[in-house]
Design a protein around this motif. Sequence first.
Motif, PDB file in Angstrom:
ATOM      1  N   ASN A 297      13.510  19.690  76.285  1.00 30.16           N
ATOM      2  CA  ASN A 297      12.290  18.734  76.991  1.00 30.16           C
ATOM      3  C   ASN A 297      12.980  17.851  77.871  1.00 30.16           C
ATOM      4  O   ASN A 297      12.531  17.652  79.300  1.00 30.16           O
ATOM      5  CB  ASN A 297      11.415  17.883  76.019  1.00 30.16           C
ATOM      6  N   GLU A 298      14.240  17.306  77.740  1.00 28.50           N
ATOM      7  CA  GLU A 298      14.686  16.522  78.974  1.00 28.50           C
ATOM      8  C   GLU A 298      15.197  17.178  80.035  1.00 28.50           C
ATOM      9  O   GLU A 298      15.049  16.582  81.169  1.00 28.50           O
ATOM     10  CB  GLU A 298      16.087  15.777  78.444  1.00 28.50           C
TER      11      GLU A 298
ATOM     12  N   GLN B 131       7.581  16.482  78.425  1.00 26.13           N
ATOM     13  CA  GLN B 131       7.987  15.836  77.318  1.00 26.13           C
ATOM     14  C   GLN B 131       7.679  16.415  75.893  1.00 26.13           C
ATOM     15  O   GLN B 131       8.431  16.506  74.906  1.00 26.13           O
ATOM     16  CB  GLN B 131       8.063  14.021  77.445  1.00 26.13           C
TER      17      GLN B 131
ATOM     18  N   ILE C 259       4.686  14.570  83.462  1.00 20.55           N
ATOM     19  CA  ILE C 259       6.135  14.019  82.830  1.00 20.55           C
ATOM     20  C   ILE C 259       5.547  13.979  81.227  1.00 20.55           C
ATOM     21  O   ILE C 259       6.371  14.587  80.579  1.00 20.55           O
ATOM     22  CB  ILE C 259       6.631  12.654  83.245  1.00 20.55           C
TER      23      ILE C 259
ATOM     24  N   SER D 120      11.809  17.654  82.135  1.00 27.21           N
ATOM     25  CA  SER D 120      11.365  16.331  82.802  1.00 27.21           C
ATOM     26  C   SER D 120      12.490  16.063  84.003  1.00 27.21           C
ATOM     27  O   SER D 120      11.785  15.669  85.221  1.00 27.21           O
ATOM     28  CB  SER D 120      11.267  15.341  81.896  1.00 27.21           C
TER      29      SER D 120
ATOM     30  N   TRP E 185      11.703  18.368  86.901  1.00 29.82           N
ATOM     31  CA  TRP E 185      10.347  17.944  87.522  1.00 29.82           C
ATOM     32  C   TRP E 185      10.364  16.691  88.212  1.00 29.82           C
ATOM     33  O   TRP E 185       9.770  16.715  89.394  1.00 29.82           O
ATOM     34  CB  TRP E 185       9.401  17.854  86.261  1.00 29.82           C
TER      35      TRP E 185
ATOM     36  N   TYR F 208       3.751  11.983  88.041  1.00 33.35           N
ATOM     37  CA  TYR F 208       4.414  11.068  87.212  1.00 33.35           C
ATOM     38  C   TYR F 208       3.393  10.787  85.858  1.00 33.35           C
ATOM     39  O   TYR F 208       3.971  10.767  84.645  1.00 33.35           O
ATOM     40  CB  TYR F 208       5.047   9.882  87.606  1.00 33.35           C
TER      41      TYR F 208
END
Length: 86
Positions: free
Chosen positions: A54-55, A46, A42, A58, A61, A38
Motif C-alpha cells: 500500500n505504501e 491505502q 490516496i 500511495s 500516486w 489527494y
Amino acid sequence: MIYKNIFSAFIVIFIGCSEISREDQIREECDTTRSNSYLYMIPLLQRHATNGVNETNSLYWVGNTEITYQKCISESKKNQFNLRSN
C-alpha cells in the motif's frame, strides 16, 4: 459626446471586470484536480492494493500527481495571453 463617454466607461468597466487570460481558469482547474486526487485517491490506494504494498502505491500516486500538477501549471502559463472563450 455623452454617448462617447458612456461607451468609453462601459468598455473600461467591461475590460476591468472580465478576465482576459485563461491562465487563472486553468490554474483553478489544476488546483481542483490536485486536491481531489489527494482527497479521494490516496485513501483508496491505502486500503486497496493489487500487489499488497500500500505504501508504494500511495508514494507513486503522489509523485505522479505532483508531476501532472507541474505540467498543468506550465500549460496555464503558456495560456497567459490566450483569450477566454466564455
